[in-house]
Design a protein around this motif. Structure first.
Motif, PDB file in Angstrom:
ATOM      1  N   TYR A  52     -21.546  21.596  49.784  1.00  0.00           N
ATOM      2  CA  TYR A  52     -21.747  20.874  51.054  1.00  0.00           C
ATOM      3  C   TYR A  52     -20.693  19.783  51.206  1.00  0.00           C
ATOM      4  O   TYR A  52     -20.134  19.583  52.282  1.00  0.00           O
ATOM      5  CB  TYR A  52     -23.154  20.276  51.093  1.00  0.00           C
ATOM      6  N   PHE A  53     -20.416  19.075  50.115  1.00  0.00           N
ATOM      7  CA  PHE A  53     -19.477  17.949  50.162  1.00  0.00           C
ATOM      8  C   PHE A  53     -18.110  18.286  49.564  1.00  0.00           C
ATOM      9  O   PHE A  53     -17.367  17.380  49.198  1.00  0.00           O
ATOM     10  CB  PHE A  53     -20.067  16.735  49.430  1.00  0.00           C
ATOM     11  N   PHE A  54     -17.782  19.574  49.472  1.00  0.00           N
ATOM     12  CA  PHE A  54     -16.469  19.899  48.917  1.00  0.00           C
ATOM     13  C   PHE A  54     -15.465  20.232  50.009  1.00  0.00           C
ATOM     14  O   PHE A  54     -15.765  20.919  50.980  1.00  0.00           O
ATOM     15  CB  PHE A  54     -16.527  21.074  47.943  1.00  0.00           C
ATOM     16  N   SER A  55     -14.233  19.746  49.808  1.00  0.00           N
ATOM     17  CA  SER A  55     -13.108  20.041  50.708  1.00  0.00           C
ATOM     18  C   SER A  55     -11.860  20.204  49.847  1.00  0.00           C
ATOM     19  O   SER A  55     -11.517  19.302  49.066  1.00  0.00           O
ATOM     20  CB  SER A  55     -12.906  18.907  51.717  1.00  0.00           C
ATOM     21  N   SER A  56     -11.179  21.332  49.982  1.00  0.00           N
ATOM     22  CA  SER A  56      -9.939  21.542  49.228  1.00  0.00           C
ATOM     23  C   SER A  56      -8.881  20.531  49.663  1.00  0.00           C
ATOM     24  O   SER A  56      -8.057  20.081  48.854  1.00  0.00           O
ATOM     25  CB  SER A  56      -9.431  22.969  49.417  1.00  0.00           C
ATOM     26  N   GLN A  57      -8.903  20.154  50.954  1.00  0.00           N
ATOM     27  CA  GLN A  57      -7.950  19.161  51.457  1.00  0.00           C
ATOM     28  C   GLN A  57      -8.168  17.808  50.777  1.00  0.00           C
ATOM     29  O   GLN A  57      -7.216  17.128  50.375  1.00  0.00           O
ATOM     30  CB  GLN A  57      -8.092  19.017  52.972  1.00  0.00           C
ATOM     31  N   LEU A  58      -9.432  17.432  50.633  1.00  0.00           N
ATOM     32  CA  LEU A  58      -9.727  16.156  49.981  1.00  0.00           C
ATOM     33  C   LEU A  58      -9.376  16.231  48.495  1.00  0.00           C
ATOM     34  O   LEU A  58      -8.868  15.259  47.925  1.00  0.00           O
ATOM     35  CB  LEU A  58     -11.197  15.797  50.159  1.00  0.00           C
ATOM     36  N   GLN A  59      -9.619  17.381  47.869  1.00  0.00           N
ATOM     37  CA  GLN A  59      -9.265  17.539  46.458  1.00  0.00           C
ATOM     38  C   GLN A  59      -7.766  17.360  46.258  1.00  0.00           C
ATOM     39  O   GLN A  59      -7.324  16.703  45.300  1.00  0.00           O
ATOM     40  CB  GLN A  59      -9.709  18.910  45.963  1.00  0.00           C
ATOM     41  N   GLN A  60      -6.971  17.928  47.148  1.00  0.00           N
ATOM     42  CA  GLN A  60      -5.515  17.790  47.059  1.00  0.00           C
ATOM     43  C   GLN A  60      -5.091  16.336  47.204  1.00  0.00           C
ATOM     44  O   GLN A  60      -4.205  15.856  46.481  1.00  0.00           O
ATOM     45  CB  GLN A  60      -4.851  18.656  48.123  1.00  0.00           C
ATOM     46  N   TRP A  61      -5.722  15.613  48.137  1.00  0.00           N
ATOM     47  CA  TRP A  61      -5.389  14.192  48.346  1.00  0.00           C
ATOM     48  C   TRP A  61      -5.716  13.386  47.094  1.00  0.00           C
ATOM     49  O   TRP A  61      -4.929  12.554  46.643  1.00  0.00           O
ATOM     50  CB  TRP A  61      -6.156  13.645  49.551  1.00  0.00           C
ATOM     51  N   VAL A  62      -6.896  13.628  46.530  1.00  0.00           N
ATOM     52  CA  VAL A  62      -7.324  12.899  45.333  1.00  0.00           C
ATOM     53  C   VAL A  62      -6.362  13.161  44.177  1.00  0.00           C
ATOM     54  O   VAL A  62      -5.891  12.222  43.514  1.00  0.00           O
ATOM     55  CB  VAL A  62      -8.766  13.310  44.934  1.00  0.00           C
ATOM     56  N   THR A  63      -6.037  14.418  43.943  1.00  0.00           N
ATOM     57  CA  THR A  63      -5.142  14.777  42.841  1.00  0.00           C
ATOM     58  C   THR A  63      -3.766  14.145  43.022  1.00  0.00           C
ATOM     59  O   THR A  63      -3.184  13.602  42.062  1.00  0.00           O
ATOM     60  CB  THR A  63      -5.008  16.310  42.744  1.00  0.00           C
ATOM     61  N   ALA A  64      -3.255  14.193  44.246  1.00  0.00           N
ATOM     62  CA  ALA A  64      -1.932  13.629  44.531  1.00  0.00           C
ATOM     63  C   ALA A  64      -1.918  12.116  44.355  1.00  0.00           C
ATOM     64  O   ALA A  64      -0.961  11.548  43.810  1.00  0.00           O
ATOM     65  CB  ALA A  64      -1.495  14.012  45.940  1.00  0.00           C
ATOM     66  N   LYS A  65      -2.964  11.432  44.816  1.00  0.00           N
ATOM     67  CA  LYS A  65      -2.992   9.965  44.732  1.00  0.00           C
ATOM     68  C   LYS A  65      -3.152   9.477  43.303  1.00  0.00           C
ATOM     69  O   LYS A  65      -2.585   8.438  42.920  1.00  0.00           O
ATOM     70  CB  LYS A  65      -4.118   9.405  45.622  1.00  0.00           C
ATOM     71  N   ILE A  66      -3.923  10.179  42.522  1.00  0.00           N
ATOM     72  CA  ILE A  66      -4.048   9.789  41.112  1.00  0.00           C
ATOM     73  C   ILE A  66      -2.679   9.788  40.457  1.00  0.00           C
ATOM     74  O   ILE A  66      -2.329   8.871  39.699  1.00  0.00           O
ATOM     75  CB  ILE A  66      -5.017  10.741  40.375  1.00  0.00           C
ATOM     76  N   ARG A  67      -1.876  10.783  40.798  1.00  0.00           N
ATOM     77  CA  ARG A  67      -0.532  10.901  40.213  1.00  0.00           C
ATOM     78  C   ARG A  67       0.438   9.879  40.819  1.00  0.00           C
ATOM     79  O   ARG A  67       1.107   9.131  40.087  1.00  0.00           O
ATOM     80  CB  ARG A  67      -0.007  12.320  40.429  1.00  0.00           C
ATOM     81  N   SER A  68       0.526   9.822  42.136  1.00  0.00           N
ATOM     82  CA  SER A  68       1.559   8.999  42.777  1.00  0.00           C
ATOM     83  C   SER A  68       1.266   7.500  42.694  1.00  0.00           C
ATOM     84  O   SER A  68       2.190   6.690  42.626  1.00  0.00           O
ATOM     85  CB  SER A  68       1.718   9.410  44.250  1.00  0.00           C
ATOM     86  N   ALA A  69       0.002   7.120  42.715  1.00  0.00           N
ATOM     87  CA  ALA A  69      -0.344   5.689  42.677  1.00  0.00           C
ATOM     88  C   ALA A  69      -0.631   5.195  41.263  1.00  0.00           C
ATOM     89  O   ALA A  69      -0.914   4.009  41.070  1.00  0.00           O
ATOM     90  CB  ALA A  69      -1.554   5.429  43.579  1.00  0.00           C
ATOM     91  N   GLY A  70      -0.551   6.085  40.291  1.00  0.00           N
ATOM     92  CA  GLY A  70      -0.804   5.685  38.910  1.00  0.00           C
ATOM     93  C   GLY A  70      -2.238   5.230  38.697  1.00  0.00           C
ATOM     94  O   GLY A  70      -2.500   4.293  37.925  1.00  0.00           O
ATOM     95  N   ILE A  71      -3.186   5.895  39.354  1.00  0.00           N
ATOM     96  CA  ILE A  71      -4.599   5.495  39.268  1.00  0.00           C
ATOM     97  C   ILE A  71      -5.170   5.876  37.898  1.00  0.00           C
ATOM     98  O   ILE A  71      -5.034   7.015  37.448  1.00  0.00           O
ATOM     99  CB  ILE A  71      -5.414   6.163  40.397  1.00  0.00           C
ATOM    100  N   LYS A  72      -5.801   4.890  37.259  1.00  0.00           N
ATOM    101  CA  LYS A  72      -6.403   5.108  35.948  1.00  0.00           C
ATOM    102  C   LYS A  72      -7.924   4.921  35.952  1.00  0.00           C
ATOM    103  O   LYS A  72      -8.588   5.230  34.963  1.00  0.00           O
ATOM    104  CB  LYS A  72      -5.801   4.140  34.927  1.00  0.00           C
ATOM    105  N   LYS A  73      -8.451   4.383  37.070  1.00  0.00           N
ATOM    106  CA  LYS A  73      -9.889   4.141  37.163  1.00  0.00           C
ATOM    107  C   LYS A  73     -10.426   4.729  38.463  1.00  0.00           C
ATOM    108  O   LYS A  73      -9.746   4.695  39.498  1.00  0.00           O
ATOM    109  CB  LYS A  73     -10.204   2.642  37.121  1.00  0.00           C
ATOM    110  N   ALA A  74     -11.661   5.241  38.390  1.00  0.00           N
ATOM    111  CA  ALA A  74     -12.284   5.803  39.588  1.00  0.00           C
ATOM    112  C   ALA A  74     -13.748   5.392  39.652  1.00  0.00           C
ATOM    113  O   ALA A  74     -14.445   5.342  38.629  1.00  0.00           O
ATOM    114  CB  ALA A  74     -12.172   7.324  39.601  1.00  0.00           C
ATOM    115  N   PHE A  75     -14.181   5.110  40.876  1.00  0.00           N
ATOM    116  CA  PHE A  75     -15.586   4.827  41.143  1.00  0.00           C
ATOM    117  C   PHE A  75     -16.093   5.879  42.124  1.00  0.00           C
ATOM    118  O   PHE A  75     -15.482   6.123  43.169  1.00  0.00           O
ATOM    119  CB  PHE A  75     -15.752   3.426  41.751  1.00  0.00           C
ATOM    120  N   VAL A  76     -17.185   6.518  41.765  1.00  0.00           N
ATOM    121  CA  VAL A  76     -17.770   7.587  42.576  1.00  0.00           C
ATOM    122  C   VAL A  76     -19.109   7.120  43.119  1.00  0.00           C
ATOM    123  O   VAL A  76     -19.986   6.714  42.345  1.00  0.00           O
ATOM    124  CB  VAL A  76     -17.966   8.867  41.733  1.00  0.00           C
TER     125      VAL A  76
END
Length: 400
Positions: free
Chosen positions: A92-116
């Motif tokens: 219900y809450f899955f989007s491949s587009q959102l998954q791509q954004w999340v994966t890309a931002k973790i890499r490009s912004a150097g994200i090491k922490k996540a809050f869900v």
């Protein structure tokens, strides 16, 4: 250039406006964490009316990705997900587009922490390499589906709800094992969840309550009386099953007793998206169904009394905290009171029996001075125990 550490913030619904349970908690967490982190927000928008609020979130976010969520298609995806053995909530809450954004931002912004925020959003970082992953389940959502299964008389829906209960409960345990910490909205809720876990996993579970913005929910600064007659008030999203069940039960089993003693008194059901069953209540004598209102505060302030007759619930009810902050006395069920530390005098207005619920309302209506005194006590209690800045400090410590 910012010196703040980047934080990925995943939320199942746009955390604005803070006008209903999940958005109140998610926005205030976002607001407080934005003072410590550069926030990268990803969330869904399932109400077209909410797109206008994107600009309200910009001051709190370094970047954001908001995607539309069609509830109908979400349900279709969810039901198809059942064939794969998944909880309905995940597809219900899955989007491949959102998954791509999340994966890309973790890499490009150097994200090491996540809050869900919400267990269904954990799927986006299950495979991510991060130093810290914290999930706020808020409440044990799987158990809510168990309650739904017990309440419904529809055999097909009973099967669906039981499926969601079993599969989501397993997923909640899986995420607890994979993540660094899981938080819930109260010690009662955290304790209930810990009982389902091994000692090792239970040690990862913590709790921090909801708060109230005391400056916003201030009876001295809200608008004029919205209803000319005297009335009792219930507030909440009126397409949410627990709220629908609450007002239907109250109107059927409690309201006739009150109405007999106070024939001029009205019952106001205040909240957006009322279902057909809720709308039908407006055909009954002295019952008002407002639909979406611009500001709920005047409706709370000017009521004779607030009621919270919930029979299905998990976690903390914001409607109760907000009414108390608005200097109201609240007659409520034990489900509505769950997880909330109440002052002693307010505790006397907690009951699950229809006749006692009606009696409590009638007793308070006969003593306006008692209502005023309890309302003042409630507001002072909220100011001492339920301010957002203080309660989010616990989450901030977990993230560090």
């Amino acid at each position: 250039m910012s010196n703040k550490e980047p934080l990925l913030f995943l939320c199942h619904r746009i955390p604005f406006p803070p006008n209903k349970g999940d958005k109140i908690r998610s926005f205030n967490i976002l607001k407080q964490l934005a003072g410590q982190y550069d926030i990268y927000l990803a969330a869904f928008v399932d109400d077209d009316n909410d797109w206008q609020y994107e600009r309200d979130l910009q001051p709190y976010c370094k970047e954001m990705s908001l995607l539309p969520l069609n509830p109908l298609w979400g349900k279709v995806r969810g039901l198809l997900g059942m064939l794969l053995g998944k909880p309905i909530s995940l597809p219900y809450f899955f989007s491949s587009q959102l998954q791509q954004w999340v994966t890309a931002k973790i890499r490009s912004a150097g994200i090491k922490k996540a809050f869900v925020y919400s267990s269904a959003m954990a799927q986006y970082i299950e495979k991510a390499t991060l130093d810290k992953r914290v999930a706020d389940f808020v409440d044990v959502d799987s158990d809510k589906w168990r309650q739904y299964a017990e309440k419904t008389a529809n055999p097909l829906m009973k099967l669906v709800y039981r499926w969601e209960y079993r599969t989501l409960a397993a997923y909640e345990k899986k995420i607890t094992a994979a993540f660094d910490a899981v938080t819930l909205v109260s010690e009662d809720e955290a304790g209930f969840f810990r009982e389902q876990l091994t000692a090792e996993l239970a040690a990862k579970v913590d709790a921090f309550p909801n708060g109230v913005d005391g400056e916003f929910f201030n009876p001295d600064t809200c608008g004029p009386r919205p209803i000319a007659d005297n009335y009792l008030v219930f507030t909440g999203a009126m397409d949410y099953w627990a709220n629908v069940d609450a007002v239907l039960w109250f109107v059927e089993h409690v309201w006739p007793v009150i109405h007999k003693q106070h024939p001029a008194l009205k019952f106001a059901i205040v909240g957006g998206n009322p279902t057909d069953k809720v709308k039908a209540l407006a055909r009954r004598e002295n019952i008002l169904v407002t639909g979406r209102v611009e500001d709920i505060r005047p409706y709370i302030k000017h009521a004779q009394l607030a009621v919270a007759p919930l029979r299905i619930a998990r976690g903390i009810q914001n409607k109760v905290l907000e009414a108390m902050a608005m200097q109201q006395a609240v007659v409520m069920t034990s489900m509505a009171a769950e997880g909330i530390r109440l002052p002693a005098n307010q505790q006397t207005l907690v009951t699950d029996e229809a006749d006692l619920f009606a009696a409590s309302c009638l007793e308070m209506l006969s003593q306006p001075d008692k209502i005023a005194a309890l309302g003042q006590e409630n507001r002072e209690w909220i100011a001492r125990h339920y301010q957002w800045q203080a309660v989010v400090e616990k989450l901030a410590a977990v993230l560090k």
